[in-house]
Design an enzyme around this catalytic site. Structure first.
Site, mmCIF file in Angstrom:
data_model
loop_
_atom_site.group_PDB
_atom_site.id
_atom_site.type_symbol
_atom_site.label_atom_id
_atom_site.label_comp_id
_atom_site.label_asym_id
_atom_site.label_seq_id
_atom_site.Cartn_x
_atom_site.Cartn_y
_atom_site.Cartn_z
ATOM 1 C CG HIS A 10 -1.306 -5.127 -2.964
ATOM 2 N ND1 HIS A 10 -2.310 -4.521 -2.226
ATOM 3 C CD2 HIS A 10 -0.178 -5.003 -2.225
ATOM 4 C CE1 HIS A 10 -1.814 -4.057 -1.106
ATOM 5 N NE2 HIS A 10 -0.523 -4.331 -1.063
ATOM 6 C CD GLU A 83 5.238 -3.561 1.932
ATOM 7 O OE1 GLU A 83 6.423 -3.554 1.522
ATOM 8 O OE2 GLU A 83 4.439 -2.615 1.752
#
Length: 218
Positions: A10, A83
Protein backbone atom coordinates in the site's frame (compact mmCIF):
# COMPACT_ATOMS: atom_id res chain seq x y z
CA UNK A 1 1.84 -20.24 -19.08
CA UNK A 2 2.54 -19.17 -15.48
CA UNK A 3 0.19 -17.36 -13.16
CA UNK A 4 1.52 -13.85 -12.66
CA UNK A 5 1.09 -12.06 -9.34
CA UNK A 6 1.60 -8.31 -9.11
CA UNK A 7 2.48 -7.97 -5.42
CA UNK A 8 2.06 -4.40 -4.16
CA UNK A 9 2.57 -2.70 -0.84
CA UNK A 10 0.00 0.00 0.00
CA UNK A 11 0.98 3.66 -0.31
CA UNK A 12 2.44 5.68 2.53
CA UNK A 13 0.47 6.75 5.60
CA UNK A 14 1.19 9.39 8.22
CA UNK A 15 2.35 6.60 10.55
CA UNK A 16 4.80 5.40 7.88
CA UNK A 17 6.42 8.85 7.88
CA UNK A 18 6.54 8.91 11.69
CA UNK A 19 8.26 5.50 11.93
CA UNK A 20 5.46 3.99 14.02
CA UNK A 21 4.30 0.38 14.35
CA UNK A 22 1.02 0.32 12.41
CA UNK A 23 0.40 -3.33 11.66
CA UNK A 24 -3.22 -3.89 12.66
CA UNK A 25 -3.99 -0.19 13.10
CA UNK A 26 -6.51 0.87 10.45
CA UNK A 27 -5.05 4.12 9.15
CA UNK A 28 -5.78 5.82 5.79
CA UNK A 29 -3.31 6.70 3.09
CA UNK A 30 -1.63 10.07 3.39
CA UNK A 31 -1.75 12.55 0.51
CA UNK A 32 1.78 11.44 -0.29
CA UNK A 33 0.64 7.82 -0.36
CA UNK A 34 -2.21 8.65 -2.73
CA UNK A 35 0.23 10.32 -5.13
CA UNK A 36 2.45 7.23 -5.04
CA UNK A 37 -0.49 4.94 -5.76
CA UNK A 38 -1.75 7.17 -8.58
CA UNK A 39 1.66 6.84 -10.24
CA UNK A 40 1.47 3.05 -9.95
CA UNK A 41 -2.07 3.03 -11.36
CA UNK A 42 -0.86 4.95 -14.41
CA UNK A 43 1.97 2.44 -14.84
CA UNK A 44 -0.36 -0.57 -14.69
CA UNK A 45 -3.35 0.76 -16.62
CA UNK A 46 -2.44 -1.16 -19.80
CA UNK A 47 -1.90 -4.45 -17.98
CA UNK A 48 -4.57 -7.11 -18.35
CA UNK A 49 -5.68 -8.00 -14.83
CA UNK A 50 -8.09 -10.80 -14.06
CA UNK A 51 -8.67 -9.88 -10.42
CA UNK A 52 -7.51 -7.61 -7.60
CA UNK A 53 -7.23 -8.80 -3.99
CA UNK A 54 -6.28 -6.80 -0.91
CA UNK A 55 -5.90 -6.95 2.82
CA UNK A 56 -9.17 -5.63 4.32
CA UNK A 57 -7.51 -2.69 6.10
CA UNK A 58 -8.35 0.79 4.89
CA UNK A 59 -4.95 1.69 3.44
CA UNK A 60 -4.74 -1.49 1.39
CA UNK A 61 -8.33 -1.36 0.15
CA UNK A 62 -7.91 2.29 -0.89
CA UNK A 63 -4.73 1.40 -2.75
CA UNK A 64 -6.47 -1.55 -4.41
CA UNK A 65 -9.50 0.49 -5.48
CA UNK A 66 -7.26 3.09 -7.15
CA UNK A 67 -5.29 0.39 -8.98
CA UNK A 68 -8.40 -1.61 -9.95
CA UNK A 69 -10.45 1.32 -11.29
CA UNK A 70 -8.81 1.57 -14.77
CA UNK A 71 -9.50 -2.15 -15.24
CA UNK A 72 -13.16 -2.05 -14.27
CA UNK A 73 -12.53 -4.38 -11.33
CA UNK A 74 -13.68 -4.34 -7.72
CA UNK A 75 -11.07 -5.37 -5.13
CA UNK A 76 -11.77 -8.55 -3.18
CA UNK A 77 -10.90 -8.38 0.53
CA UNK A 78 -8.67 -11.26 1.67
CA UNK A 79 -8.17 -11.45 5.44
CA UNK A 80 -5.09 -13.63 5.11
CA UNK A 81 -3.17 -10.72 3.58
CA UNK A 82 -3.48 -8.53 6.71
CA UNK A 83 -0.36 -7.01 8.21
CA UNK A 84 1.31 -8.44 11.29
CA UNK A 85 -0.33 -7.36 14.55
CA UNK A 86 2.25 -5.69 16.82
CA UNK A 87 0.18 -6.06 19.97
CA UNK A 88 0.93 -3.46 22.65
CA UNK A 89 3.48 -1.79 20.35
CA UNK A 90 0.77 -0.65 17.93
CA UNK A 91 0.92 3.08 17.26
CA UNK A 92 4.23 3.61 19.05
CA UNK A 93 7.37 4.96 17.42
CA UNK A 94 10.15 2.43 17.12
CA UNK A 95 12.32 4.61 19.37
CA UNK A 96 9.56 4.51 22.02
CA UNK A 97 9.38 0.72 21.87
CA UNK A 98 13.18 0.45 22.19
CA UNK A 99 13.20 2.63 25.29
CA UNK A 100 9.98 1.40 26.94
CA UNK A 101 10.31 -2.35 26.26
CA UNK A 102 14.07 -2.84 25.76
CA UNK A 103 14.26 -6.52 26.72
CA UNK A 104 11.21 -7.54 24.71
CA UNK A 105 12.38 -5.53 21.70
CA UNK A 106 15.88 -7.06 21.82
CA UNK A 107 14.52 -10.62 21.84
CA UNK A 108 12.14 -9.82 18.98
CA UNK A 109 14.93 -8.24 16.94
CA UNK A 110 16.92 -11.48 17.16
CA UNK A 111 14.12 -13.63 15.72
CA UNK A 112 11.00 -11.73 14.58
CA UNK A 113 9.85 -14.81 12.72
CA UNK A 114 9.33 -16.85 15.90
CA UNK A 115 8.85 -14.12 18.55
CA UNK A 116 5.80 -11.88 18.92
CA UNK A 117 5.28 -8.69 20.91
CA UNK A 118 2.88 -9.10 23.83
CA UNK A 119 -0.62 -9.47 22.42
CA UNK A 120 0.65 -9.54 18.84
CA UNK A 121 1.71 -11.94 16.10
CA UNK A 122 4.98 -13.57 15.13
CA UNK A 123 6.11 -13.95 11.55
CA UNK A 124 5.08 -17.60 11.78
CA UNK A 125 1.52 -16.56 12.62
CA UNK A 126 1.36 -14.21 9.64
CA UNK A 127 2.82 -16.71 7.18
CA UNK A 128 0.43 -19.42 8.37
CA UNK A 129 -2.49 -17.33 7.09
CA UNK A 130 -0.90 -15.36 4.23
CA UNK A 131 0.76 -18.20 2.35
CA UNK A 132 -2.38 -20.39 2.09
CA UNK A 133 -4.32 -17.31 0.96
CA UNK A 134 -1.77 -16.61 -1.78
CA UNK A 135 -1.72 -20.23 -2.91
CA UNK A 136 -5.52 -20.32 -3.10
CA UNK A 137 -5.51 -17.19 -5.28
CA UNK A 138 -2.90 -18.71 -7.61
CA UNK A 139 -5.00 -21.88 -7.92
CA UNK A 140 -8.19 -19.87 -8.50
CA UNK A 141 -6.63 -17.81 -11.31
CA UNK A 142 -4.34 -20.38 -12.91
CA UNK A 143 -2.57 -18.93 -15.99
CA UNK A 144 -4.07 -15.51 -15.26
CA UNK A 145 -2.70 -12.20 -13.95
CA UNK A 146 -3.72 -11.00 -10.50
CA UNK A 147 -2.84 -7.96 -8.41
CA UNK A 148 -2.46 -8.35 -4.63
CA UNK A 149 -2.18 -5.38 -2.28
CA UNK A 150 -0.75 -6.19 1.11
CA UNK A 151 1.75 -4.81 3.63
CA UNK A 152 5.46 -4.43 4.25
CA UNK A 153 5.85 -7.29 6.71
CA UNK A 154 3.42 -9.65 5.01
CA UNK A 155 4.98 -9.15 1.57
CA UNK A 156 8.49 -9.74 2.89
CA UNK A 157 7.41 -12.91 4.68
CA UNK A 158 5.75 -14.24 1.54
CA UNK A 159 8.74 -13.55 -0.69
CA UNK A 160 11.18 -14.97 1.87
CA UNK A 161 9.19 -18.18 2.12
CA UNK A 162 8.69 -18.60 -1.62
CA UNK A 163 12.40 -18.09 -2.32
CA UNK A 164 13.60 -20.28 0.54
CA UNK A 165 15.36 -17.58 2.59
CA UNK A 166 16.25 -17.89 6.26
CA UNK A 167 13.01 -16.53 7.67
CA UNK A 168 14.69 -15.01 10.73
CA UNK A 169 16.22 -12.37 8.47
CA UNK A 170 13.13 -11.36 6.52
CA UNK A 171 13.12 -7.84 8.00
CA UNK A 172 16.84 -7.18 7.56
CA UNK A 173 17.34 -8.55 4.05
CA UNK A 174 14.28 -7.41 2.12
CA UNK A 175 12.75 -3.97 1.63
CA UNK A 176 9.22 -2.98 0.70
CA UNK A 177 8.77 0.70 -0.09
CA UNK A 178 5.32 2.33 -0.15
CA UNK A 179 3.43 1.54 -3.38
CA UNK A 180 6.29 -0.70 -4.53
CA UNK A 181 5.68 -3.32 -7.22
CA UNK A 182 7.04 -6.87 -7.24
CA UNK A 183 6.29 -9.57 -9.83
CA UNK A 184 6.06 -13.29 -9.14
CA UNK A 185 5.42 -15.98 -11.74
CA UNK A 186 3.96 -19.25 -10.45
CA UNK A 187 4.31 -22.48 -12.38
CA UNK A 188 2.31 -24.10 -9.56
CA UNK A 189 1.07 -23.02 -6.15
CA UNK A 190 4.50 -23.74 -4.64
CA UNK A 191 6.91 -22.97 -7.51
CA UNK A 192 7.48 -19.24 -7.82
CA UNK A 193 10.03 -17.15 -9.69
CA UNK A 194 10.70 -13.54 -8.66
CA UNK A 195 10.74 -11.34 -11.77
CA UNK A 196 10.81 -7.89 -10.17
CA UNK A 197 11.22 -6.72 -6.61
CA UNK A 198 10.41 -3.50 -4.74
CA UNK A 199 10.28 -1.38 -7.88
CA UNK A 200 9.28 2.27 -7.40
CA UNK A 201 10.36 3.62 -10.78
CA UNK A 202 6.79 4.84 -11.35
CA UNK A 203 7.27 7.58 -8.76
CA UNK A 204 10.99 8.28 -9.01
CA UNK A 205 10.15 11.66 -10.50
CA UNK A 206 8.68 12.73 -7.18
CA UNK A 207 10.83 14.65 -4.73
CA UNK A 208 13.99 13.14 -3.24
CA UNK A 209 12.50 13.89 0.18
CA UNK A 210 9.65 11.46 -0.53
CA UNK A 211 12.02 8.68 -1.56
CA UNK A 212 14.58 8.96 1.22
CA UNK A 213 13.95 11.13 4.24
CA UNK A 214 10.33 10.06 4.73
CA UNK A 215 10.97 6.30 4.52
CA UNK A 216 11.79 4.50 7.80
CA UNK A 217 15.17 2.80 7.90
CA UNK A 218 13.60 -0.58 8.68
Amino acid sequence: MPTRIHLVRHGATDLTAEDRFAGSSDVPLSDEGRRQVACLAARLKREKLDAVYASPLGRTMETARTLALPHGLEPIAEAGLREIDYGHWEGLRRSEVESTFPAEYAVWQEDPFAIAPLGGESGVNVLNRALPALRAIVERHRHGTVLLVSHKGTNRLLVSSLLGFDMRGYRDRLEQSPAALSLLDFMSEVRARLRLFNDISHYEDLSERLLTERLPRW
